[in-house]
Write an enzyme that holds these catalytic residues in place. Structure first.
Site, PDB file in Angstrom:
ATOM      1  N   ASP A  45      40.678  40.679  44.361  1.00  0.00           N
ATOM      2  CA  ASP A  45      42.112  40.595  44.634  1.00  0.00           C
ATOM      3  C   ASP A  45      42.914  40.515  43.349  1.00  0.00           C
ATOM      4  O   ASP A  45      42.391  40.776  42.264  1.00  0.00           O
ATOM      5  CB  ASP A  45      42.425  39.481  45.640  1.00  0.00           C
ATOM      6  CG  ASP A  45      41.801  38.163  45.268  1.00  0.00           C
ATOM      7  OD1 ASP A  45      41.412  37.414  46.168  1.00  0.00           O
ATOM      8  OD2 ASP A  45      41.687  37.894  44.054  1.00  0.00           O
ATOM      9  N   LYS A  67      47.309  41.882  46.676  1.00  0.00           N
ATOM     10  CA  LYS A  67      48.698  42.263  46.850  1.00  0.00           C
ATOM     11  C   LYS A  67      49.186  43.025  45.625  1.00  0.00           C
ATOM     12  O   LYS A  67      49.007  42.585  44.505  1.00  0.00           O
ATOM     13  CB  LYS A  67      49.532  40.990  47.016  1.00  0.00           C
ATOM     14  CG  LYS A  67      50.861  41.255  47.626  1.00  0.00           C
ATOM     15  CD  LYS A  67      51.710  39.991  47.852  1.00  0.00           C
ATOM     16  CE  LYS A  67      51.052  38.664  47.742  1.00  0.00           C
ATOM     17  NZ  LYS A  67      51.867  37.554  48.215  1.00  0.00           N
ATOM     18  N   MET A 180      50.358  27.452  44.000  1.00  0.00           N
ATOM     19  CA  MET A 180      51.323  28.252  44.764  1.00  0.00           C
ATOM     20  C   MET A 180      52.617  27.474  45.008  1.00  0.00           C
ATOM     21  O   MET A 180      53.201  27.531  46.097  1.00  0.00           O
ATOM     22  CB  MET A 180      50.708  28.695  46.106  1.00  0.00           C
ATOM     23  CG  MET A 180      49.517  29.613  45.934  1.00  0.00           C
ATOM     24  SD  MET A 180      48.584  29.855  47.450  1.00  0.00           S
ATOM     25  CE  MET A 180      47.520  28.414  47.453  1.00  0.00           C
TER      26      MET A 180
HETATM   27  C1  LIG Z   1      45.446  31.601  46.264  1.00  0.00           C
HETATM   28  S1  LIG Z   1      45.454  30.352  45.025  1.00  0.00           S
HETATM   29  C2  LIG Z   1      43.828  30.546  44.390  1.00  0.00           C
HETATM   30  C3  LIG Z   1      43.363  29.370  43.584  1.00  0.00           C
HETATM   31  C4  LIG Z   1      41.990  29.584  42.984  1.00  0.00           C
HETATM   32  N1  LIG Z   1      40.979  29.687  44.018  1.00  0.00           N
HETATM   33  C5  LIG Z   1      41.613  28.491  41.999  1.00  0.00           C
HETATM   34  O1  LIG Z   1      40.645  27.747  42.256  1.00  0.00           O
HETATM   35  O2  LIG Z   1      42.265  28.392  40.953  1.00  0.00           O
HETATM   36  C6  LIG Z   1      46.444  31.113  43.778  1.00  0.00           C
HETATM   37  C7  LIG Z   1      47.236  30.085  42.991  1.00  0.00           C
HETATM   38  O3  LIG Z   1      46.394  29.476  42.015  1.00  0.00           O
HETATM   39  C8  LIG Z   1      47.148  29.178  40.865  1.00  0.00           C
HETATM   40  N2  LIG Z   1      46.603  29.924  39.726  1.00  0.00           N
HETATM   41  C9  LIG Z   1      45.528  30.734  39.728  1.00  0.00           C
HETATM   42  N3  LIG Z   1      45.276  31.189  38.492  1.00  0.00           N
HETATM   43  C10 LIG Z   1      46.231  30.669  37.690  1.00  0.00           C
HETATM   44  C11 LIG Z   1      46.519  30.753  36.313  1.00  0.00           C
HETATM   45  N4  LIG Z   1      45.770  31.475  35.482  1.00  0.00           N
HETATM   46  N5  LIG Z   1      47.573  30.042  35.836  1.00  0.00           N
HETATM   47  C12 LIG Z   1      48.340  29.299  36.657  1.00  0.00           C
HETATM   48  N6  LIG Z   1      48.110  29.175  37.960  1.00  0.00           N
HETATM   49  C13 LIG Z   1      47.069  29.850  38.470  1.00  0.00           C
HETATM   50  C14 LIG Z   1      48.590  29.595  41.163  1.00  0.00           C
HETATM   51  O4  LIG Z   1      49.251  28.483  41.692  1.00  0.00           O
HETATM   52  C15 LIG Z   1      48.377  30.672  42.189  1.00  0.00           C
HETATM   53  O5  LIG Z   1      49.539  30.868  42.977  1.00  0.00           O
END
Ligand SMILES: C[S@@+](CC[C@H](N)C(=O)[O-])C[C@H]1O[C@@H](n2cnc3c(N)ncnc32)[C@H](O)[C@@H]1O
Length: 269
Positions: A45, A67, A180
């Site tokens: 994704d 997306k 998020m």
């Molecule tokens: C659907 S969730 C997935 C989270 C993921 N499984 C994890 O453990 O980090 C997606 C959210 O994770 C956060 N996120 C993921 N990667 C990020 C990054 N490199 N920097 C900041 N926030 C991040 C953001 O809040 C984003 O909207």
């Protein structure tokens, strides 16, 4: 004492849920790397970049299910059905997920569906955004002086879900990481204030943390939405709320985008 070989041998799983960390290839685990290198098909994704996909075999099929601008994510049921189809076709499938598959990644739902279809699932943990962003910003998520509890929560729930326990989230002495949380920052600010969290509580806003495009912004609870608007913060971004967020700055300076701590990748855009 070493176990006899047959006791520790694990049958290969047809589908591997691979935690790929925050996006930087050098934050993949070796186990994740091996799963990517050996897969026939990669299903990925929007938080998985080319840097990671490039580890795939040249003949591996890459299927994007995330997306893109003006498009919607493939519905979860279709992703589940696709994984089942690939596994049944005998393809060694790596389902690549940002961060950790079991933290706000719907990995549990995919595992349930696969198991219900009689397909074995292997799960490879990944560096979750809270750990990656905190490390990149030099924020200790727990600290004996400031926070003995860490809460991982989300600013975005499925329609009809139970309201968050704002009273518990507003408690002192803890760190709350909102995944998020950008789109619902207004609600987060309003509800935490309404449930007694002081307006001067520090918040770090970390965009694309631990990647080459990282940006870090310091705010307070009272200035959260204004700061997000002023800096035009975009997803993916993480909010770290609590005393430990003071490690990135004082939260009152409009120029406080900060290469704080060990943020060697920080680039203000
Ligand atoms: C659907 S969730 C997935 C989270 C993921 N499984 C994890 O453990 O980090 C997606 C959210 O994770 C956060 N996120 C993921 N990667 C990020 C990054 N490199 N920097 C900041 N926030 C991040 C953001 O809040 C984003 O909207």
């Amino acid at each position: 004492m070493s176990l006899p070989q047959e006791k520790i041998a694990v049958a290969p799983a047809p589908v591997v849920l691979v935690g790929c960390g925050p996006g930087a290839a050098d934050l993949l685990t070796l186990r994740a790397l091996r799963a990517i290198e050996s897969a026939d098909v990669l299903v990925y994704d929007n938080l998985i970049g080319d840097e990671i996909l490039d580890f795939a075999r040249p003949d591996a099929e890459k299927i994007y299910v995330g997306k893109r601008a003006a498009q919607h994510t493939l519905p979860q049921e279709e992703i589940n059905a696709l994984l089942v189809r690939l596994a049944r076709a005998g393809k060694r499938t790596a389902r690549l997920k940002g961060g950790d598959p079991f933290i706000f990644g719907r990995g549990g739902e995919e595992m349930d569906e696969l198991r219900a279809a009689g397909i074995a699932v292997e799960v490879i943990p990944g560096v979750t955004a809270a750990a990656a962003c905190a490390a990149a910003a030099g924020i200790p998520l727990t600290h004996r002086e400031h926070a003995r509890t860490l809460v991982l929560t989300t600013g975005h729930s499925k329609p009809g879900a139970q309201d968050p326990d704002w009273e518990a989230l507003a408690r002192p002495g803890q760190t709350v990481a909102f995944y998020m949380g950008v789109r619902n920052a207004g609600e987060i600010e309003r509800e935490l204030l309404a449930h007694g969290m002081p307006g001067e509580t520090k918040i770090a806003i970390i965009e694309r943390g631990a990647t080459a495009r990282q940006r870090i912004h310091a705010a307070t609870l009272a200035t959260l939405t204004a700061r997000i608007a002023a800096a035009a913060v975009k997803a993916p971004a993480l909010l770290i709320v609590g005393e430990v967020a003071a490690y990135v700055g004082d939260g009152t300076d409009a120029n406080s985008d900060s290469p704080a701590g060990s943020a060697k990748h920080t680039a203000n855009e």
